[in-house]
Design an enzyme around this catalytic site. Structure first.
Site, short mmCIF file in Angstrom:
data_model
loop_
_atom_site.label_atom_id
_atom_site.label_comp_id
_atom_site.label_asym_id
_atom_site.label_seq_id
_atom_site.Cartn_x
_atom_site.Cartn_y
_atom_site.Cartn_z
N SER A 114 0.73 -1.25 0.10
CA SER A 114 -0.02 0.20 -0.09
C SER A 114 1.03 1.33 0.08
O SER A 114 2.01 1.13 0.41
CB SER A 114 -0.96 -0.05 1.34
N ASP A 115 0.25 2.47 -0.55
CA ASP A 115 1.03 3.45 -0.27
C ASP A 115 0.90 3.91 1.13
O ASP A 115 0.14 3.40 2.09
CB ASP A 115 0.37 4.60 -1.11
N PHE A 116 1.68 5.00 1.65
CA PHE A 116 1.80 5.07 3.10
C PHE A 116 0.71 5.63 3.58
O PHE A 116 -0.10 6.54 3.42
CB PHE A 116 3.06 5.94 3.29
#
Length: 884
Positions: A269-271
């Site tokens: 996932s993106d942060f």
């Protein structure tokens, strides 16, 4: 085989920000401990047997592997010798850890600059250099490249993506990925999958897009990258697509990525872009980032498994564990060890690295206009440099996760001086979005040999500190823009991230006058001058765009300062958790600045007078990393503040003015008709200034081509009515007509077309040949350099269906090649592409790609609007297909 040895060792407690596990709650920083310990030496080059390891993992260990340990490390399993790996941004280099007080790195040109080279071999070389940089930053997984589509000119992260065109974006991405992964030691991460094409309300925005547009435009660069380079990792985006967050979207993660494309890599996932436990696990997200995990804590997953809530099973988890282990296997086998080196250094700051960065930056520069032959400049001319970007130290890169501390920075002014010698200079006008530069101009009592301020770190705020409360760290900070999103320290609670910093130093103004101070913060801040409160960004806060849109709007105050007097400046900062308006996005951030108040009209008048007194003018304008940044989109396409007034005044004073614009995306140029020479220089990284000077003085013949269409004004662009979120959704109303596809279909004028770029020489095209077989389209064309100097030309091939059964773009880029020719020389340039890829559209009813029978034109030229030769071929039979 293994051997156990008993040793005694003096251990200096390291900076645990660089390691996946906290080494202990030590109050000392760099404390010396004498520790006896046993050292087990393992044959770490042994085969990393995924099946065997999988059988030995406990369920709790499996769960730990599918969530990051902290901001930049995965979890490992020490007892099984499963290593943690480090990942790092990103889009235009390898930062390592951290944003705050990190190790300097090589900063590459931004995405649109790299794509504008139209040079696949050069981009592969850039990828190889990124891999070398990763080794010097102790990084095994690079979180890049960014391959999103530039729907419109205002996207905050448009600068770090490659193109509005999916073919160019896909081939640029594939080239970079191939270079990064060539050594087998480093993995590349494609991002952001998918439709993360603007930043407005990006965590909740729902991108409503037709399946046809999704396939032909937004998924296409990812598909091409998977087909030609097989990236090991793909990062999901923050947004939703058609109602479902990308990090838990079964259509995107399973049906397209796994079932159709047969991709077997790892997703992350993106942060802070994971939104659930069960749906994300069941629908295809392999690792949640960053750590500590929110949704994959053992106590949560254990409860879900035991209670059967959400129908979660251990088999659902096993799928992700195997993908994580497969990535680790790739890294282990490429390195021949499970003992990954996390050491960070600056040893790649070499003349060879500089040469490569300079070449990449120079080849991406686009000569957009040169109608009187003003360029190249002569060293015999009397030259003056004007403009805010000439000496700017924040125009080497865009902002956000692309931010890094560069090894060094060559500004355009310094690059021209390196080439030409000393020149006159005037700033002309200010273009800052928010004030900065305060700490850079200060001194401190901790280290008088260095500029900057003394930063003292505490666990309590000033009001709560006791007399015997000691700081846990002290540093000298010489930058006024501080991102603490990834900041960690053994003394600070990893979950709350609560800490305080007192910044103290001395400022001595050069001139007497009124000075404006500014502050924006994710957290809280108070600014004092000689003990008197000047700015309160703590008591009352208003949400702004600072720090990924988690911080406040800028608070400013004006005070009178006397030249030569020493003022004590104190900034009391509280970390992100103390914010009244911020969200959970790391440990915080601070930006403080100062500027002497000037009369803009007088400054422009002075610049015009200086321009009139010289033969030639180099006028450096544009944007910077505070105007183009992750976290927010631009409000408009206009140049900042009084820039246009400055340009108009200088052009009137001296028509022999070369305008050098630095931006990652288009800006409006209302003075364009009066300008004879315009150069688009992008954000060139470390070597920005030298590369610009190389082109201006003819040491490098420009060969860049625009990777994006340059509209006349913002209202002209296809996404103008739909480039923001309204009540939770954004409608991709332009459908497949993105960029030049839209302008050509509507026959709308643009400032500069897609693929445009001039040279200091000329090229002639002749003898186009086109041939097809069942699978392939082949074309060849003779290209001759009919000018006076050697140069490079990008031969572009577009496909145009003659009588399609549905509405389609007029023409689409499907192949390109770059050729270098000496003056008077010729070469036959071959262009080849898969026939079905070149001619197909996505049929939403069949839910397949359709290669439609009929006639097609082949258009070959120097840009999308400069077609030199045309050919034709026929597809006899309609074919439907899926996959890569």
């Amino acid at each position: 085989m293994c051997q156990t040895i008993l040793l005694s060792y003096d251990l200096r407690i390291p900076d645990t920000r660089y390691f996946p596990k906290n080494l202990g709650n030590y109050s000392g920083w760099g404390e010396i401990l004498s520790l006896p310990f046993t050292l087990t030496v393992i044959n770490s080059t042994a085969n990393f047997d995924v099946d065997k390891l999988f059988q030995e993992l406990t369920t709790e260990e499996k769960v730990s592997l599918i969530a990051a340990a902290n901001f930049y490390h995965s979890n490992g399993v020490e007892r099984l010798d499963i290593p943690s790996f480090r990942f790092s941004d990103g889009p235009n280099g390898v930062r390592g850890t951290l944003m705050f007080f990190g190790v300097p790195a090589a900063c590459f040109p931004n995405g649109t600059s790299l794509a504008s080279t139209f040079n696949k071999d050069l981009l592969k070389e850039c990828g190889e250099l990124m891999s070398v940089e990763a080794e010097h930053k102790g990084v095994q997984v690079i979180m890049g490249p960014t391959t999103n589509i530039q729907r419109g000119p205002l996207g905050g992260r448009g600068f770090e993506s490659y193109s509005e065109d999916p073919y160019l974006a896909g081939m640029a991405t594939a080239s970079i990925v191939s270079g990064i992964q060539k050594s087998g030691k480093v993995a590349s991460t494609l991002k952001h999958y998918v439709c993360n094409d603007f930043d407005h309300e990006r965590f909740s925005s729902d991108s409503r897009v037709t399946e046809r547009a999704l396939r032909e435009i937004y998924l296409e660069p990812f598909r091409l990258a998977v087909k030609y380079s097989q990236p090991k990792v793909i990062m999901t985006s923050y947004n939703k697509v058609n109602g479902v967050h990308c990090s838990e979207n079964p259509h995107l993660l399973q049906e397209v990525l796994r079932d159709e494309w047969k991709w077997d890599g790892m997703t992350m996932s993106d942060f802070f872009g994971t939104y659930s436990s069960v749906p994300a696990i069941k629908n295809g997200l392999d690792i949640e980032c960053p750590g500590p995990t929110k949704f994959r804590r053992w106590e949560i997953i254990k409860h879900l498994l035991q209670s059967k809530e959400g129908n979660l099973s251990e088999e659902d988890i096993d799928v992700h564990v195997r993908r994580v282990l497969n990535l680790i296997k790739y890294l282990v086998e490429g390195r021949g060890t499970t003992k990954f080196d996390f050491t960070q250094d600056e040893k790649n700051n070499t003349p060879e690295t500089s040469r490569k960065l300079r070449k990449a930056a120079g080849e991406g520069i686009v000569l957009m206009k040169n109608d009187t032959g003003l360029l190249p400049l002569s060293k015999k001319d009397s030259i003056v440099v004007i403009g805010p970007n000439a000496a700017a130290f924040n125009a080497y890169s865009g902002g956000g996760s692309a931010t890094m501390d560069p090894y060094y920075l060559v500004t355009p002014l310094q690059g021209i001086k390196n080439k030409f010698g000393d020149v006159d200079y005037a700033v002309g006008c200010y273009t800052y979005k928010a004030l900065s530069g305060l700490f850079e101009g200060m001194t401190n009592d901790l280290d008088s040999s260095k500029p900057g301020v003394r930063a003292t770190f505490y666990l309590k705020g000033k009001e709560d500190r006791l007399a015997d409360d000691k700081p846990y760290d002290v540093k000298v900070i010489d930058k006024s823009v501080i991102f603490l999103a990834d900041y960690e320290h053994p003394a600070v609670d990893l979950r709350t991230k609560l800490f305080y910093i007192d910044f103290e130093g001395f400022y001595v103004p050069e001139f007497t006058g009124d000075y404006k101070f500014g502050c924006q913060v994710f957290g809280t801040a108070l600014i004092y001058i000689d003990g008197k409160l000047l700015i309160d960004d703590q008591t009352k806060q208003t949400r702004g765009t600072f720090c990924f849109s988690s911080g406040t709007v800028e608070v400013t105050a004006v005070t009178h300062l006397e030249a030569g007097r020493k003022y004590k400046v104190t900034v009391e900062y509280g970390s992100g958790i103390t914010s009244k308006v911020g969200t959970d996005f790391g440990a915080g951030g601070l930006q403080v600045g100062i500027s002497r108040i000037i009369d803009p009209a007088e400054e422009i008048k002075h610049a015009a007078a200086l321009a009139k007194s010289h033969d030639k003018v180099v006028l450096c304008i544009g944007l910077s990393n505070e105007w183009e940044s992750e976290g927010y989109d631009r409000d408009d396409m206009k140049l900042p503040r009084e820039t246009n007034q400055l340009v108009e005044a200088v052009l009137e004073a001296n028509p022999n003015t070369v305008i050098v614009n630095q931006s990652g995306m288009p800006v409006e140029m209302p003075w364009l008709k009066d300008a004879h020479s315009v150069v688009q220089a992008w954000y060139g990284g470390n070597e920005s200034g030298n590369a610009i000077a190389d082109v201006l003085f003819g040491d490098v013949v420009p060969s860049g081509k625009l990777a994006i269409t340059w509209p006349i004004k913002n209202e002209d662009n296809p996404a103008f009515l739909n480039f923001h979120t309204e009540k939770g959704r954004v409608l991709y109303g332009e459908d497949v007509f993105v960029g030049y596809r839209y302008y050509q279909k509507l026959q709308r004028d643009v400032a500069f077309p897609f693929g445009h770029g001039l040279s200091y020489t000329e090229f002639k095209y002749e003898n186009l040949k086109v041939a097809t077989d069942k699978d392939t389209l082949n074309a060849s064309v003779k290209v001759s350099n009919v000018g006076q100097v050697a140069g490079k030309e990008v031969v572009q091939l577009y496909i145009s269906p003659v009588a399609p059964s549905i509405i389609r773009p007029v023409a689409e880029l499907k192949a390109f090649e770059k050729v270098e020719l000496k003056a008077g020389k010729s070469a036959v340039v071959s262009l080849s592409t898969d026939l079905k890829h070149a001619c197909s559209y996505f049929d939403e009813f069949a839910h397949k790609w359709c290669l439609e029978a009929g006639k097609y034109k082949v258009l070959v030229g120097s840009s999308s609007a400069d077609i030199r030769l045309t050919g034709e071929f026929t597809v006899d039979t309609t074919v439907f297909w899926t996959g890569l």
